[in-house]
Structure formats: C-alpha cells, structure tokens
Scaffold this motif. Structure first.
Motif, mmCIF file in Angstrom:
data_model
loop_
_atom_site.group_PDB
_atom_site.id
_atom_site.type_symbol
_atom_site.label_atom_id
_atom_site.label_comp_id
_atom_site.label_asym_id
_atom_site.label_seq_id
_atom_site.Cartn_x
_atom_site.Cartn_y
_atom_site.Cartn_z
ATOM 1 N N UNK A 260 0.828 -1.204 0.000
ATOM 2 C CA UNK A 260 0.000 0.000 0.000
ATOM 3 C C UNK A 260 0.862 1.253 0.000
ATOM 4 N N UNK A 261 1.913 1.264 0.779
ATOM 5 C CA UNK A 261 2.806 2.424 0.818
ATOM 6 C C UNK A 261 3.560 2.596 -0.496
ATOM 7 N N UNK A 262 3.855 1.497 -1.177
ATOM 8 C CA UNK A 262 4.572 1.572 -2.450
ATOM 9 C C UNK A 262 3.675 2.015 -3.605
ATOM 10 N N UNK A 263 2.389 1.913 -3.423
ATOM 11 C CA UNK A 263 1.427 2.280 -4.468
ATOM 12 C C UNK A 263 0.500 3.352 -3.896
ATOM 13 N N UNK A 264 0.884 4.589 -4.113
ATOM 14 C CA UNK A 264 0.263 5.736 -3.466
ATOM 15 C C UNK A 264 -1.216 5.946 -3.701
ATOM 16 N N UNK A 265 -1.792 5.285 -4.703
ATOM 17 C CA UNK A 265 -3.227 5.476 -4.938
ATOM 18 C C UNK A 265 -4.060 4.322 -4.402
ATOM 19 N N UNK A 266 -3.419 3.320 -3.841
ATOM 20 C CA UNK A 266 -4.160 2.169 -3.321
ATOM 21 C C UNK A 266 -4.847 2.493 -1.999
ATOM 22 N N UNK A 267 -6.006 1.910 -1.838
ATOM 23 C CA UNK A 267 -6.719 1.922 -0.562
ATOM 24 C C UNK A 267 -7.013 0.466 -0.201
ATOM 25 N N UNK A 268 -7.259 0.223 1.058
ATOM 26 C CA UNK A 268 -7.592 -1.134 1.494
ATOM 27 C C UNK A 268 -8.898 -1.106 2.281
ATOM 28 N N UNK A 269 -9.800 -1.994 1.894
ATOM 29 C CA UNK A 269 -10.961 -2.278 2.729
ATOM 30 C C UNK A 269 -10.543 -3.459 3.605
ATOM 31 N N UNK B 226 -1.481 5.624 5.859
ATOM 32 C CA UNK B 226 -2.386 6.701 6.289
ATOM 33 C C UNK B 226 -3.800 6.170 6.543
ATOM 34 N N UNK B 227 -4.379 6.597 7.633
ATOM 35 C CA UNK B 227 -5.722 6.157 8.011
ATOM 36 C C UNK B 227 -6.748 6.467 6.925
ATOM 37 N N UNK B 228 -6.538 7.551 6.175
ATOM 38 C CA UNK B 228 -7.477 7.934 5.122
ATOM 39 C C UNK B 228 -7.518 6.914 3.981
ATOM 40 N N UNK B 229 -6.514 6.058 3.895
ATOM 41 C CA UNK B 229 -6.471 5.056 2.833
ATOM 42 C C UNK B 229 -6.986 3.692 3.288
ATOM 43 N N UNK B 230 -7.539 3.655 4.493
ATOM 44 C CA UNK B 230 -8.042 2.406 5.060
ATOM 45 C C UNK B 230 -9.512 2.543 5.412
ATOM 46 N N UNK B 231 -10.239 1.452 5.237
ATOM 47 C CA UNK B 231 -11.644 1.404 5.639
ATOM 48 C C UNK B 231 -11.876 0.072 6.340
ATOM 49 N N UNK B 232 -12.301 0.120 7.578
ATOM 50 C CA UNK B 232 -12.588 -1.094 8.335
ATOM 51 C C UNK B 232 -14.084 -1.364 8.262
ATOM 52 N N UNK B 233 -14.441 -2.549 7.761
ATOM 53 C CA UNK B 233 -15.844 -2.935 7.634
ATOM 54 C C UNK B 233 -16.029 -4.326 8.225
#
Length: 173
Positions: free
Chosen positions: A92-101, A136-143
C-alpha cells in the motif's frame, strides 16, 4: 494477344507495388521478458502499461488471498500474522493510490449483532496495525461482514476457524 496481356501485366505490377508488409506485434510475453517500453505496433498488441497494470492486479489478488485469523471470541492480532500485515502495508505504501478495505468476519456462532460487532473489532485491530506501520488512516476502511461471508459452511471447528478472519481488499483510487 499482346494487347490483352499488357493491361493484365500492368495491373498486377500496380497491385504488387501497393502491398505492404505486416508490422510485427508485441505480445504481453514479449513485453514482459524484453522490457519493451514503447507503444504497440498494432491494435492487437499489449502495451507496457497494460503489462504493468496486469502485474499490479496479480499482486493485489495475491495479497487478497492472505488473511489474518483469530481465536474464538477474540480480536487480538496474533504475532504470527505480523508478516501478513507488513506485506499489506508495504504494498500500500509503495502504491500511493491504493486503498484497502479491511474486512472483518466471524463464524456463525453468536447473534447477528454480536458477530457484526466482533467482525468490526477484528477489522479495527488490523487497521490500527496498518496505521502503526505507516499506512495513512485515510487510505483504510474497516468494515464488518459478521458471519455473512463464510469461506466454509460446515458446523465444525475447522470451518469456524476459517471464518474467523480479516480479509484485505486492495483498490486503486
């Protein structure tokens, strides 16, 4: 006879002069093995950016197959899953546009509400671990899916253990 042969001969020479030789195509295998970085020669060819996009998609798919598992009625991340979380964070850090659910799951035991809450606590525990590793927390979503997305459907411990997990769903913004 010379008069009928001459137009036919001229027409065949004219048509022969208009023909073109086909341009070579670049396949995905050629581009990957030769490091080709130029545009494709024909519409059927694969560009280097297409090859890179496929590689990223394959990496995301491989990361999605790695899960963090939990003990019964627990949301503590076990030490043995630190490497899985580190791999997710590094990508995720290496790919700046990635987000993770970050998707929390539970086994079927317990009420629907309880399982949703437990799945959320598991997802939040993994999300916090990713944040501690610099994501960054903004790139993460906990569901939480609770018990709604089981991998196994039998009513035995090995199935329940497979369903007590957190999955990772990488997406490009």
């Amino acid at each position: 006879m010379k008069r009928t042969l001459l137009p036919v001969l001229l027409a065949s020479l004219w048509l022969g002069a208009c023909s073109t030789t086909p341009k070579p195509t670049v396949t995905a295998a050629d581009a990957a093995s030769d490091g080709v970085r130029s545009a494709p020669a024909t519409a059927g060819a694969v560009s280097a950016t297409d090859v890179e996009a496929r590689k990223l998609a394959e990496q995301r798919e491989a990361l999605a197959k790695k899960s963090v598992y939990f003990a019964f009625d627990d949301f503590t991340v076990a030490e043995k899953y630190r490497d899985v979380i580190r791999q997710q964070a590094d990508f995720t850090l290496a790919h700046g546009t990635d987000t993770i659910a970050v998707e929390g799951n539970a086994d079927e035991r317990g009420s629907r509400e309880y399982n949703l809450a437990l799945g959320q606590k598991r997802a939040e525990a993994v999300r916090k671990s990713l944040v501690l590793l610099g994501v960054p927390d903004a790139r993460l979503e906990a569901v939480s899916f609770g018990a709604e997305k089981p991998r196994e459907s039998c009513h035995e411990e090995h199935c329940w253990a497979e369903n007590r997990r957190v999955d990772f769903n990488h997406r490009d913004k």
